[in-house]
Write a protein that holds these residues in place. Structure first.
Motif, PDB file in Angstrom:
ATOM      1  N   LEU A  46       0.670  -1.189   0.169  1.00 42.44           N
ATOM      2  CA  LEU A  46       0.142   0.012   0.009  1.00 42.44           C
ATOM      3  C   LEU A  46       0.767   1.053   0.212  1.00 42.44           C
ATOM      4  N   ARG A  47       2.062   1.376   0.849  1.00 46.62           N
ATOM      5  CA  ARG A  47       2.834   2.323   0.700  1.00 46.62           C
ATOM      6  C   ARG A  47       3.391   2.453  -0.475  1.00 46.62           C
ATOM      7  N   SER A  48       3.805   1.344  -1.183  1.00 47.78           N
ATOM      8  CA  SER A  48       4.507   1.672  -2.548  1.00 47.78           C
ATOM      9  C   SER A  48       3.623   2.121  -3.453  1.00 47.78           C
ATOM     10  N   THR A  49       2.241   1.786  -3.589  1.00 48.87           N
ATOM     11  CA  THR A  49       1.286   2.427  -4.595  1.00 48.87           C
ATOM     12  C   THR A  49       1.118   4.017  -4.322  1.00 48.87           C
ATOM     13  N   GLY A  50       1.368   4.480  -3.215  1.00 47.12           N
ATOM     14  CA  GLY A  50       1.105   6.110  -2.944  1.00 47.12           C
ATOM     15  C   GLY A  50      -0.131   6.163  -2.868  1.00 47.12           C
ATOM     16  N   VAL A  51      -0.541   7.688  -3.086  1.00 52.18           N
ATOM     17  CA  VAL A  51      -2.001   8.028  -2.867  1.00 52.18           C
ATOM     18  C   VAL A  51      -2.312   8.878  -4.168  1.00 52.18           C
ATOM     19  N   ASP A  52      -1.430   8.858  -5.133  1.00 49.09           N
ATOM     20  CA  ASP A  52      -1.659   9.764  -6.303  1.00 49.09           C
ATOM     21  C   ASP A  52      -3.156   9.242  -6.956  1.00 49.09           C
ATOM     22  N   PHE A  53      -3.312   8.108  -7.313  1.00 42.67           N
ATOM     23  CA  PHE A  53      -4.239   7.728  -8.025  1.00 42.67           C
ATOM     24  C   PHE A  53      -5.616   7.818  -7.091  1.00 42.67           C
ATOM     25  N   GLU A  54      -5.437   7.487  -5.849  1.00 46.77           N
ATOM     26  CA  GLU A  54      -6.630   7.609  -5.012  1.00 46.77           C
ATOM     27  C   GLU A  54      -7.097   9.211  -4.764  1.00 46.77           C
ATOM     28  N   ARG A  55      -6.123  10.165  -4.824  1.00 48.62           N
ATOM     29  CA  ARG A  55      -6.427  11.755  -5.086  1.00 48.62           C
ATOM     30  C   ARG A  55      -7.073  12.111  -6.332  1.00 48.62           C
ATOM     31  N   ALA A  56      -6.597  11.466  -7.608  1.00 44.62           N
ATOM     32  CA  ALA A  56      -7.070  11.705  -8.706  1.00 44.62           C
ATOM     33  C   ALA A  56      -8.715  11.198  -8.686  1.00 44.62           C
ATOM     34  N   ALA A  57      -8.879   9.854  -8.352  1.00 43.95           N
ATOM     35  CA  ALA A  57     -10.113   9.371  -7.976  1.00 43.95           C
ATOM     36  C   ALA A  57     -11.039  10.313  -7.231  1.00 43.95           C
ATOM     37  N   ALA A  58     -10.602  10.748  -6.357  1.00 37.96           N
ATOM     38  CA  ALA A  58     -11.504  11.504  -5.309  1.00 37.96           C
ATOM     39  C   ALA A  58     -11.672  12.822  -5.942  1.00 37.96           C
ATOM     40  N   SER A  59     -10.781  13.508  -6.615  1.00 40.27           N
ATOM     41  CA  SER A  59     -11.129  14.949  -7.652  1.00 40.27           C
ATOM     42  C   SER A  59     -12.114  14.517  -8.653  1.00 40.27           C
ATOM     43  N   LEU A  60     -12.347  13.066  -9.057  1.00 41.14           N
ATOM     44  CA  LEU A  60     -13.378  13.009  -9.963  1.00 41.14           C
ATOM     45  C   LEU A  60     -14.859  12.704  -9.523  1.00 41.14           C
ATOM     46  N   GLY A  61     -14.750  12.841  -8.014  1.00 39.29           N
ATOM     47  CA  GLY A  61     -16.218  12.595  -7.348  1.00 39.29           C
ATOM     48  C   GLY A  61     -16.192  11.083  -6.697  1.00 39.29           C
ATOM     49  N   ALA A  62     -15.362  10.287  -6.823  1.00 38.61           N
ATOM     50  CA  ALA A  62     -15.632   8.792  -6.462  1.00 38.61           C
ATOM     51  C   ALA A  62     -15.754   9.024  -4.565  1.00 38.61           C
ATOM     52  N   SER A  63     -16.559   8.137  -4.058  1.00 37.60           N
ATOM     53  CA  SER A  63     -16.570   8.088  -2.785  1.00 37.60           C
ATOM     54  C   SER A  63     -15.202   7.117  -2.074  1.00 37.60           C
ATOM     55  N   ARG A  64     -15.180   7.449  -0.687  1.00 34.90           N
ATOM     56  CA  ARG A  64     -14.100   6.666  -0.266  1.00 34.90           C
ATOM     57  C   ARG A  64     -14.206   5.044  -0.515  1.00 34.90           C
ATOM     58  N   GLY A  65     -15.478   4.461  -0.426  1.00 35.48           N
ATOM     59  CA  GLY A  65     -15.553   3.214  -0.719  1.00 35.48           C
ATOM     60  C   GLY A  65     -15.307   2.930  -1.958  1.00 35.48           C
ATOM     61  N   THR A  66     -15.888   3.608  -3.118  1.00 34.22           N
ATOM     62  CA  THR A  66     -15.235   3.125  -4.209  1.00 34.22           C
ATOM     63  C   THR A  66     -14.016   3.348  -4.593  1.00 34.22           C
TER      64      THR A  66
END
Length: 260
Positions: A148-168
């Protein structure tokens, strides 16, 4: 050297000595296997009972570890550096403790006079699962947390900026990206669970068909009871083959496996 670096040539000698120290005992174990009776030894009633119990309890322990370990790994990976360091250290404690200490701790928690003594868990099959969870959970947590640490959070931030919920984000981004680490952690966890001995012996006992797993059956055989020595060697070989298979599976699911 072909792999890069500038290691002194004289280090090859102690390195090979260390490798020999690890491999020669295993070779001697393989040399003691009675190949003509191997199948009969593995399929005997005592061996089959220990094998099935190990697989069943190991699978149950792995399911419990996955259920609580993946969320714990996610919590550690997404915490601040100081909090993550503390949580990681706590998770690592069972790795550095002698397994017998874990068995004593579980006995004092769930034993007759323990904090949860009314549950009647010691010396039952459930106690085997709990002992396996205690010793195997850190393997899964640390493997998944590293992924999880190696994947980082960049893709998660991108998904959040597109309106995805935390569960999604968790289902569609975080877990798929960490899938190789999750698989590796689950496999390592299962291998550690079926190989557990010390905590199981103290907390669950050694009752054939109820709490006698493969490691306990091997120990009993070499102390003159229960399982024949040939069966014990066959079960030891089975555990060795399982360990090798686990290493191959973990290597195959490493993110860089395809690039090497």
């Amino acid at each position: 050297m072909t792999g890069g670096g500038y290691v002194p040539r004289w280090l090859v000698v102690p390195a090979l000595a260390g490798l020999a120290f690890l491999l020669i005992p295993l070779a001697s174990l393989i040399g003691r296997v009675e190949w003509g009776t191997l199948w009969a030894d593995v399929s005997s009633d005592a061996a089959r009972s220990a094998l099935l119990l190990s697989v069943a309890t190991g699978a149950a322990a792995t399911a419990v570890c996955a259920g609580v370990g993946i969320p714990l790994a996610l919590l550690i990976a997404r915490s601040s550096r100081r909090t993550a360091a503390v949580l990681r250290a706590l998770v690592t404690v069972p790795l550095v403790l002698p397994p017998m200490v874990g068995g004593v701790a579980l006995l004092y928690l769930f034993g007759r006079s323990g904090w949860l003594g009314g549950l009647g868990l010691p010396f039952t099959t459930t106690a085997v699962v709990l002992a396996q969870v205690f010793v195997a959970l850190p393997f899964l947590v640390l493997a998944v947390e590293g992924a999880l640490r190696s994947t980082g959070v960049d893709f998660e931030r991108a998904a959040a900026s597109l309106g995805a919920s935390r569960g999604t984000i968790l289902r569609r981004v975080t877990l798929p990206l960490a899938a190789p680490g999750i698989v590796a952690g689950v496999v390592l966890c299962f291998a550690r669970a079926i190989g557990e001995f010390g905590a199981t012996a103290l907390f669950a006992g050694n009752r054939p068909g109820v709490t006698q797993t493969m490691p306990l059956a091997i120990y009993t055989a070499f102390n003159g009871g229960g399982v024949a020595e040939g069966t014990a060697v066959a079960l030891a070989l089975l555990l060795l083959v399982t360990a090798i298979a686990v290493l191959l599976l973990v290597r195959g699911w490493r993110p860089s496996a395809g690039a090497s």
